[in-house]
Design an enzyme around this catalytic site. Sequence first.
Site, PDB file in Angstrom:
ATOM      1  N   GLU A  33       0.874  -1.172   0.000  1.00 53.10           N
ATOM      2  CA  GLU A  33       0.000   0.000   0.000  1.00 53.10           C
ATOM      3  C   GLU A  33       0.915   1.228   0.000  1.00 53.10           C
ATOM      4  O   GLU A  33       1.796   1.332   0.863  1.00 53.10           O
ATOM      5  CB  GLU A  33      -0.877  -0.008   1.259  1.00 53.10           C
ATOM      6  CG  GLU A  33      -1.901   1.098   1.172  1.00 53.10           C
ATOM      7  CD  GLU A  33      -2.815   1.195   2.388  1.00 53.10           C
ATOM      8  OE1 GLU A  33      -2.764   0.323   3.266  1.00 53.10           O
ATOM      9  OE2 GLU A  33      -3.563   2.182   2.435  1.00 53.10           O
ATOM     10  N   ARG A 258       5.627 -13.048   9.171  1.00 57.98           N
ATOM     11  CA  ARG A 258       6.270 -11.769   8.886  1.00 57.98           C
ATOM     12  C   ARG A 258       7.593 -11.686   9.628  1.00 57.98           C
ATOM     13  O   ARG A 258       7.837 -12.396  10.595  1.00 57.98           O
ATOM     14  CB  ARG A 258       5.355 -10.594   9.197  1.00 57.98           C
ATOM     15  CG  ARG A 258       4.988 -10.393  10.641  1.00 57.98           C
ATOM     16  CD  ARG A 258       4.292  -9.036  10.851  1.00 57.98           C
ATOM     17  NE  ARG A 258       3.273  -8.753   9.864  1.00 57.98           N
ATOM     18  CZ  ARG A 258       3.167  -7.576   9.213  1.00 57.98           C
ATOM     19  NH1 ARG A 258       4.013  -6.606   9.437  1.00 57.98           N
ATOM     20  NH2 ARG A 258       2.208  -7.375   8.357  1.00 57.98           N
ATOM     21  N   LYS A 268       4.868   0.686   9.164  1.00 57.41           N
ATOM     22  CA  LYS A 268       4.910   1.987   8.504  1.00 57.41           C
ATOM     23  C   LYS A 268       4.264   3.071   9.360  1.00 57.41           C
ATOM     24  O   LYS A 268       4.709   4.213   9.367  1.00 57.41           O
ATOM     25  CB  LYS A 268       4.167   1.903   7.162  1.00 57.41           C
ATOM     26  CG  LYS A 268       5.032   1.344   6.057  1.00 57.41           C
ATOM     27  CD  LYS A 268       4.276   1.310   4.745  1.00 57.41           C
ATOM     28  CE  LYS A 268       3.317   0.153   4.702  1.00 57.41           C
ATOM     29  NZ  LYS A 268       2.655  -0.043   3.418  1.00 57.41           N
TER      30      LYS A 268
HETATM   31  P1  ATP Z   1       3.025  -2.229   7.796  1.00 58.28           P
HETATM   32  O1  ATP Z   1       2.283  -2.911   8.887  1.00 58.28           O
HETATM   33  O2  ATP Z   1       4.468  -2.052   8.064  1.00 58.28           O
HETATM   34  O3  ATP Z   1       2.366  -0.982   7.335  1.00 58.28           O
HETATM   35  P2  ATP Z   1       1.763  -3.632   5.793  1.00 58.28           P
HETATM   36  O4  ATP Z   1       1.606  -5.100   5.848  1.00 58.28           O
HETATM   37  O5  ATP Z   1       0.581  -2.805   6.076  1.00 58.28           O
HETATM   38  O6  ATP Z   1       2.996  -3.246   6.629  1.00 58.28           O
HETATM   39  P3  ATP Z   1       1.769  -3.415   2.974  1.00 58.28           P
HETATM   40  O7  ATP Z   1       2.209  -2.280   2.151  1.00 58.28           O
HETATM   41  O8  ATP Z   1       0.335  -3.729   3.018  1.00 58.28           O
HETATM   42  O9  ATP Z   1       2.326  -3.180   4.423  1.00 58.28           O
HETATM   43  O10 ATP Z   1       2.611  -4.708   2.639  1.00 58.28           O
HETATM   44  C1  ATP Z   1       2.996  -5.156   1.379  1.00 58.28           C
HETATM   45  C2  ATP Z   1       3.413  -6.589   1.521  1.00 58.28           C
HETATM   46  O11 ATP Z   1       4.533  -6.704   2.388  1.00 58.28           O
HETATM   47  C3  ATP Z   1       2.301  -7.423   2.114  1.00 58.28           C
HETATM   48  O12 ATP Z   1       2.189  -8.617   1.367  1.00 58.28           O
HETATM   49  C4  ATP Z   1       2.751  -7.657   3.513  1.00 58.28           C
HETATM   50  O13 ATP Z   1       2.252  -8.860   4.007  1.00 58.28           O
HETATM   51  C5  ATP Z   1       4.277  -7.663   3.379  1.00 58.28           C
HETATM   52  N1  ATP Z   1       4.913  -7.293   4.644  1.00 58.28           N
HETATM   53  C6  ATP Z   1       4.715  -6.179   5.365  1.00 58.28           C
HETATM   54  N2  ATP Z   1       5.443  -6.213   6.513  1.00 58.28           N
HETATM   55  C7  ATP Z   1       6.122  -7.377   6.496  1.00 58.28           C
HETATM   56  C8  ATP Z   1       7.045  -8.009   7.397  1.00 58.28           C
HETATM   57  N3  ATP Z   1       7.407  -7.434   8.540  1.00 58.28           N
HETATM   58  N4  ATP Z   1       7.554  -9.216   7.057  1.00 58.28           N
HETATM   59  C9  ATP Z   1       7.197  -9.786   5.894  1.00 58.28           C
HETATM   60  N5  ATP Z   1       6.344  -9.262   5.014  1.00 58.28           N
HETATM   61  C10 ATP Z   1       5.798  -8.069   5.297  1.00 58.28           C
HETATM   62 MG    MG Z   2      -1.107  -2.235   5.364  1.00 56.40          MG
END
Ligand code: ATP
Ligand code: MG
Length: 548
Positions: A33, A258, A268
């Site tokens: 995102e 994760r 983020k």
């Molecule tokens: P955050 O919680 O840091 O905002 P998010 O999951 O909301 O992370 P996205 O932009 O939605 O962030 O994530 C893009 C991809 O990266 C998704 O498939 C998510 O599952 C993966 N991802 C995010 N954080 C991690 C992590 N700590 N380890 C592995 N994969 C991750």
């Molecule tokens: Mg997200």
Amino acid sequence: MAETKPSNFIEEIIEDDLTSGRVGHVLTRFPPEPNGYLHIGHAKSIALNFGTAIKYGGQCNLRYDDTNPVKEDDEYIKSIYRDVTWLGFTPAAVLYASDYFDYMFTCALLLIGKGLAYVCDLDADQIRQYRGTLTEPGRESPYRGRSVEENRKLFFEMKDGRYKDGEKVLRAKIDMASPNLNMRDPVLYRILHAAHHRTGDDWCIYPMYDFAHPLEDAYEKITHSICTLEFEDHRPLYDWVVDNCACDPAPHQYEFARLNLTQTIMSKRYLKKLVDEGIVSGWDDPRMPTISGLRRRGYTPEAIRDFCERIGVAKSNSEVDIALLEHCVREHLNDTAPRRMAVLEPLKVVIENYEKSGETLQSENMPKDEAAGTRDVSFSRAIYIERADFMENPPGKFFRLAPGKEVRLKNAYIIKCENVIKDGSGNVTELRCSYDPDSKSGGPTAGRKVKGTLHWVDAETAVPCEVRSYDYLLTEDTNGDFMDRLNIDSIETFPDALIEKAGAAASHGERFQFVRQGYFCVDKDSAERLVFNRIVGLKDSFSKTLDI
Ligand code: ATP
Ligand code: MG
């Protein structure tokens, strides 16, 4: 099919799918995102999605999951693309979920037509109350019985801007008694009068993640949709959407653990807070666990990919020691970063019996790699050593310089401390030494053993620079709010550092090993003078703490 064995459960699934013919090729996607910069956790997802596709001769899309207009921004879009490509991956296509809004709307109409979705007037609180709990079934919304015609009319009115934010939602009609709360008539669309960074004011209704994501995957014909474990409970809903929207071929979702790293925040939302509150200098502050922060700090893409490979892909969450990440960059730079000498806190040394006007010595650029050649290092009567390498009253086993003691200067001579000069307050300002002219490499006493070897720079040719050394942003304490766990002392600056002449022409992003100090990278702040970031020290705390 790949020649090597599957190295994780996702690869096992893919091999089975290729063998059984469920899929003829592999197409994955990385779906961030665009609401912030990518962090090292995303690197794990990128390495997994791209790496797996590459291994099986397939491809991976970069898809911006931009279905929430409020937090998304073009700056993030650019940074994400830069980070993915910097890590060394090439997207098969760069796509935007917002390009599929029409398709998603059509799918919603399809569900309404099948009697599988309805417009609900309950507000967010009421929906929560009606949902029930893990131990209690939910209650059906009073609006659940609306006719297909009425639902269609109301849904179009929602789209046409006839209602305010939150006044109505579109919900799936599934099962209010399902043991899985996600299946209790989840919201598919909400009203949000907000401009979207790409579609502007075209829409005032936006799809929810659980509805949008499977459709995005289906639209792109993704074969393996890999996401993190917290979506495991959402998989039945993913499959429900795929089935009922007649997606063909049907994409499938798989979940992995994760990445969590010790002493590191990885969301983020929190990282944005650090940026917004000025606790760090920006998303690329060298202390940030963002890809851009790691890049600025001096991490290499190779080291990050190696790290992702080593941590593997598991089905249960755990915390990885940040020392492993440091170990990976140290290992890569040990093989690739040329050596230079720099003194962070200089102490002047005058060699009183050195009568030549100066000379040029040779030092190897990479001790283990002859092909990397040597460089000229000038030597003269006045040099600088590290202040911490001298002690007036040293304890035992201090194998550095002290009154009456000898040390070797790296790739140069043996010197002996004869006199200590101090200022009025008793601070040491200069050392007077003698040297052994025969102790240079190749000289008659070159083999003479002295306990310590010090790095140094020639006072005549050394160039001033600034060195910044970083500590973790979080303390080791794992309790409490992360804002209370901030390490306020996480930057140490050495404003009076000196680097040997050969290092002075370095350009932004260049990396070196400073002899005896660690690995350093030229920071973007370098203008009139060079600024170096300490990437990582030489000492490996990793092999001590973990068994690899
Ligand atoms: P955050 O919680 O840091 O905002 P998010 O999951 O909301 O992370 P996205 O932009 O939605 O962030 O994530 C893009 C991809 O990266 C998704 O498939 C998510 O599952 C993966 N991802 C995010 N954080 C991690 C992590 N700590 N380890 C592995 N994969 C991750
Ligand atoms: Mg997200």
